[in-house]
Enzyme design. Sequence first.
Site, PDB file in Angstrom:
ATOM      1  N   THR A 129     -41.284 -53.731  46.625  1.00  9.25           N
ATOM      2  CA  THR A 129     -42.276 -54.334  46.403  1.00  9.25           C
ATOM      3  C   THR A 129     -43.059 -54.707  45.453  1.00  9.25           C
ATOM      4  O   THR A 129     -44.345 -55.745  45.205  1.00  9.25           O
ATOM      5  CB  THR A 129     -42.849 -52.863  46.937  1.00  9.25           C
ATOM      6  OG1 THR A 129     -43.292 -51.982  45.088  1.00  9.25           O
ATOM      7  CG2 THR A 129     -42.254 -52.044  47.547  1.00  9.25           C
ATOM      8  N   ARG A 173     -40.945 -50.691  37.412  1.00 11.31           N
ATOM      9  CA  ARG A 173     -40.806 -51.581  38.751  1.00 11.31           C
ATOM     10  C   ARG A 173     -39.969 -51.493  40.097  1.00 11.31           C
ATOM     11  O   ARG A 173     -38.965 -51.191  40.124  1.00 11.31           O
ATOM     12  CB  ARG A 173     -40.975 -53.228  38.287  1.00 11.31           C
ATOM     13  CG  ARG A 173     -41.526 -53.973  39.691  1.00 11.31           C
ATOM     14  CD  ARG A 173     -41.398 -55.577  39.574  1.00 11.31           C
ATOM     15  NE  ARG A 173     -40.788 -55.916  38.688  1.00 11.31           N
ATOM     16  CZ  ARG A 173     -39.884 -57.598  38.780  1.00 11.31           C
ATOM     17  NH1 ARG A 173     -41.260 -58.272  38.416  1.00 11.31           N
ATOM     18  NH2 ARG A 173     -39.106 -57.552  37.649  1.00 11.31           N
ATOM     19  N   ASP A 200     -32.848 -55.172  29.858  1.00 12.92           N
ATOM     20  CA  ASP A 200     -31.822 -54.560  29.877  1.00 12.92           C
ATOM     21  C   ASP A 200     -31.101 -55.126  28.889  1.00 12.92           C
ATOM     22  O   ASP A 200     -29.620 -55.359  28.161  1.00 12.92           O
ATOM     23  CB  ASP A 200     -31.259 -55.399  31.005  1.00 12.92           C
ATOM     24  CG  ASP A 200     -31.712 -54.144  32.704  1.00 12.92           C
ATOM     25  OD1 ASP A 200     -31.393 -53.344  32.194  1.00 12.92           O
ATOM     26  OD2 ASP A 200     -31.631 -55.219  33.517  1.00 12.92           O
TER      27      ASP A 200
END
Length: 210
Positions: free
Chosen positions: A109, A105, A204
């Site tokens: 944007t 991603r 993460d």
Amino acid sequence: MSKNLTVVDHPLVQHKLSFMRDKTTPSAHFRQLLGEIAQLLAYEATRDLPLEMREVETPLQPMQSPYLSGKKLALVSILRAGNGMLDSLLHLIPSARVGFVGLYRDEETLKPVQYYFKVPEDISERDVLAIDPMLATGNSSVAAIDLLKAAGARRITFLCLLAAPEGVARMQEAHPDVRIITASLDECLNEQGYIVPGLGDAGDRMFGTK
């Protein structure tokens, strides 16, 4: 909300999810819990797989017994976080074929950028489970389903840990034929496109990269 949305509210699923939401849960435990929940969600996702009867010899007598019929599932991991669910699903369905969709991603944007795509050649003949822990904006998920359909996939279920209403609506608009199985429909997205209350960035937290 989408008629194709199923929220698995089983007590074990919700109990394990609570530990995953806890920001103090270490990466190793987070990965373990994700795999456990993925298997529980997969039971719901595979509820309607077709069966055929075959003869089997028990220690006492022969009988007609049900086996999965036809070609088995294709599991498609949406990288990188989908890999946190993949191994557990392969333990459950070891005969499944595996594909990968590489998307990330763009943080400005919020749009998906493709960097990898590899799926079984006969994907059109298989039921497909597309797996990604988070259905947030829905942009990456929709892009992944676009690629899978372009490759020939026809029967697709999207399996995720958490979903936001915005992501479900986006998926329903683009792919109303795709069933969504999730452990929770959370409140909303924040300004950064993260699910709230959520559990942070699944990748993460899974791999300890932040």
